[in-house]
Design an enzyme around this catalytic site. Structure first.
Site, PDB file in Angstrom:
ATOM      1  N   TYR A  52       0.837  -1.202   0.000  1.00  0.00           N
ATOM      2  CA  TYR A  52       0.000   0.000   0.000  1.00  0.00           C
ATOM      3  C   TYR A  52       0.876   1.257   0.000  1.00  0.00           C
ATOM      4  CZ  TYR A  52      -3.448  -3.522   1.436  1.00  0.00           C
ATOM      5  OH  TYR A  52      -4.231  -4.651   1.515  1.00  0.00           O
ATOM      6  N   HIS A 110       0.694 -11.955   1.123  1.00  0.00           N
ATOM      7  CA  HIS A 110      -0.404 -11.173   0.516  1.00  0.00           C
ATOM      8  C   HIS A 110      -1.226 -12.005  -0.480  1.00  0.00           C
ATOM      9  CE1 HIS A 110      -1.418  -6.667  -0.199  1.00  0.00           C
ATOM     10  NE2 HIS A 110      -2.486  -7.401  -0.338  1.00  0.00           N
TER      11      HIS A 110
HETATM   12  P1  NDP Z   1     -13.797  -0.934   1.576  1.00  0.00           P
HETATM   13  O1  NDP Z   1     -14.904  -1.880   1.247  1.00  0.00           O
HETATM   14  O2  NDP Z   1     -13.315  -0.864   2.968  1.00  0.00           O
HETATM   15  O3  NDP Z   1     -14.276   0.516   1.083  1.00  0.00           O
HETATM   16  C1  NDP Z   1     -13.505   1.683   1.279  1.00  0.00           C
HETATM   17  C2  NDP Z   1     -14.270   2.855   0.659  1.00  0.00           C
HETATM   18  O4  NDP Z   1     -15.532   2.994   1.308  1.00  0.00           O
HETATM   19  C3  NDP Z   1     -13.565   4.183   0.800  1.00  0.00           C
HETATM   20  O5  NDP Z   1     -13.839   4.911  -0.375  1.00  0.00           O
HETATM   21  C4  NDP Z   1     -14.257   4.842   2.001  1.00  0.00           C
HETATM   22  O6  NDP Z   1     -14.291   6.250   1.886  1.00  0.00           O
HETATM   23  C5  NDP Z   1     -15.658   4.300   1.865  1.00  0.00           C
HETATM   24  N1  NDP Z   1     -16.302   4.156   3.183  1.00  0.00           N
HETATM   25  C6  NDP Z   1     -15.754   3.740   4.356  1.00  0.00           C
HETATM   26  N2  NDP Z   1     -16.649   3.720   5.339  1.00  0.00           N
HETATM   27  C7  NDP Z   1     -17.819   4.140   4.798  1.00  0.00           C
HETATM   28  C8  NDP Z   1     -19.120   4.357   5.328  1.00  0.00           C
HETATM   29  N3  NDP Z   1     -19.396   4.108   6.610  1.00  0.00           N
HETATM   30  N4  NDP Z   1     -20.089   4.819   4.483  1.00  0.00           N
HETATM   31  C9  NDP Z   1     -19.817   5.054   3.169  1.00  0.00           C
HETATM   32  N5  NDP Z   1     -18.602   4.870   2.617  1.00  0.00           N
HETATM   33  C10 NDP Z   1     -17.611   4.418   3.425  1.00  0.00           C
HETATM   34  O7  NDP Z   1     -12.618  -1.246   0.544  1.00  0.00           O
HETATM   35  P2  NDP Z   1     -11.052  -1.465   0.638  1.00  0.00           P
HETATM   36  O8  NDP Z   1     -10.629  -1.875  -0.720  1.00  0.00           O
HETATM   37  O9  NDP Z   1     -10.353  -0.312   1.230  1.00  0.00           O
HETATM   38  O10 NDP Z   1     -10.895  -2.724   1.613  1.00  0.00           O
HETATM   39  C11 NDP Z   1     -10.712  -2.597   3.007  1.00  0.00           C
HETATM   40  C12 NDP Z   1      -9.310  -2.945   3.427  1.00  0.00           C
HETATM   41  O11 NDP Z   1      -9.036  -4.310   3.192  1.00  0.00           O
HETATM   42  C13 NDP Z   1      -8.201  -2.230   2.627  1.00  0.00           C
HETATM   43  O12 NDP Z   1      -8.082  -0.882   2.973  1.00  0.00           O
HETATM   44  C14 NDP Z   1      -7.026  -3.107   2.944  1.00  0.00           C
HETATM   45  O13 NDP Z   1      -6.522  -2.827   4.235  1.00  0.00           O
HETATM   46  C15 NDP Z   1      -7.657  -4.490   2.892  1.00  0.00           C
HETATM   47  N6  NDP Z   1      -7.543  -5.133   1.551  1.00  0.00           N
HETATM   48  C16 NDP Z   1      -6.829  -6.304   1.453  1.00  0.00           C
HETATM   49  C17 NDP Z   1      -6.646  -6.915   0.246  1.00  0.00           C
HETATM   50  C18 NDP Z   1      -5.835  -8.170   0.155  1.00  0.00           C
HETATM   51  O14 NDP Z   1      -5.511  -8.602  -0.968  1.00  0.00           O
HETATM   52  N7  NDP Z   1      -5.506  -8.795   1.264  1.00  0.00           N
HETATM   53  C19 NDP Z   1      -7.224  -6.367  -1.004  1.00  0.00           C
HETATM   54  C20 NDP Z   1      -8.030  -5.173  -0.783  1.00  0.00           C
HETATM   55  C21 NDP Z   1      -8.177  -4.604   0.444  1.00  0.00           C
HETATM   56  P3  NDP Z   1     -13.322   7.265   2.704  1.00  0.00           P
HETATM   57  O15 NDP Z   1     -11.960   6.631   2.728  1.00  0.00           O
HETATM   58  O16 NDP Z   1     -13.389   8.506   1.928  1.00  0.00           O
HETATM   59  O17 NDP Z   1     -13.902   7.443   4.093  1.00  0.00           O
END
Ligand code: NDP
Length: 273
Positions: A52, A110
């Protein structure tokens, strides 16, 4: 905050993701503030990875947890192309430096790459003996990968899971539950996308006086042994995510979601982003 056992410790069922953090210096202050707010709200599990922001997210996490090391549970991940016997150890040491900690609570591969699992596991074991990681686990492993791993020391499997991506319910989730292997659900609110504006999620949200994203989180967390790691930079999102741990969906809510997002009827390839 509801808790679950992960890697021998009690952690909140909702943590904080960090993908897309540490990419833009102008956003850094808000990202650090969001993580600190989350910790204060009980979201003390933080998920990051060397990938990241190419180390940037770990450095944001390092700043956010300064002075809070005893309160947090840190998960980080090694790139598959670094996951050789020597490379894993070197990558972990770089992550420790960026995070500013002596030990990463849980260190994951990962996704499965070109190095034999036995090499990566040997490195994980060395890191554990040296006290540089607490426990180790994997990410993006399907049932066959976990069977190839065949190691009871694996502490978790982190996979994509939300109402739009339910494939793991067919086999991986029941298999993991049987093995008592906790699942960390990534993208638990489908990356804040269209799902949140779908009528079924809006109606359920209205019924409970919550938001569709909170419905998503409660849906992911309806099962034992699942931890959700939403990522949020907006302070309002952080607060809402923490509060979602208290939301329980009714049988009627779950049936409506099943109709809109049907459960899998056959084996599906593991979804990944
Ligand atoms: P998420 O499903 O967590 O969605 C994140 C998005 O949703 C951001 O745009 C955020 O906006 C928005 N959001 C957060 N909370 C709310 C809410 N309460 N209401 C409305 N919108 C909201 O997606 P991610 O892809 O970030 O996945 C979560 C985490 O999982 C990653 O950050 C990472 O740590 C992990 N991950 C792991 C992977 C792997 O291969 N192991 C692959 C992908 C993710 P804002 O930031 O503007 O608040």
């Amino acid at each position: 905050m509801r808790t679950v056992e992960l890697a021998g410790k009690s952690v909140p069922v909702i943590g904080q993701g960090t993908w897309r953090m540490g990419e833009n210096p102008e956003a850094r202050r808000d990202e650090v503030a969001a993580l600190r707010l989350g910790i204060a709200q009980g979201l003390t599990l933080i998920d990051t990875a060397e990938m990241y922001g190419e180390g940037g997210a770990e450095s944001v996490v390092g700043e956010a947890i300064r002075g809070h090391h005893d309160e947090v549970f840190i998960v980080s991940k090694v790139y598959p192309h670094n996951a050789s016997r020597q490379g894993t150890v070197a990558a972990c040491e770089r992550s420790l430096k960026r995070l500013g900690v002596g030990c990463i609570d849980l260190y994951l591969l990962h996704w499965r790459g070109q190095y034999p699992l036995s090499e990566t596991l040997e490195a994980f074991e060395r890191l554990r003996e040296a006290g540089k990681i607490g426990r180790w686990g994997v990410s993006n492993f399907d049932v066959a990968d976990l069977q190839a791993l065949a190691n009871p020391d694996c502490a978790t499997n982190q996979v994509l899971y939300n109402p739009q991506a339910r494939g793991i319910e067919f086999d991986l989730l029941p298999w993991s539950r049987e093995q008592r292997l906790p699942t960390m659900a990534y993208c638990p609110i489908a990356q804040g996308g269209q799902l949140l504006s779908s009528p079924v999620f809006q109606q359920i949200a209205e019924r409970h006086q919550v938001t569709p994203a909170q419905v998503c989180l409660a849906w992911v967390l309806r099962q034992e042994g699942v931890i959700a790691i939403p990522k949020a930079v907006s302070p309002q999102h952080v607060r809402l995510n923490a509060a979602a741990a208290n939301l329980r969906l009714s049988a009627q809510d779950l049936a409506a979601i099943d109709q809109a997002c049907p459960p899998p009827l056959r084996k599906q390839p593991l979804s990944m982003v």
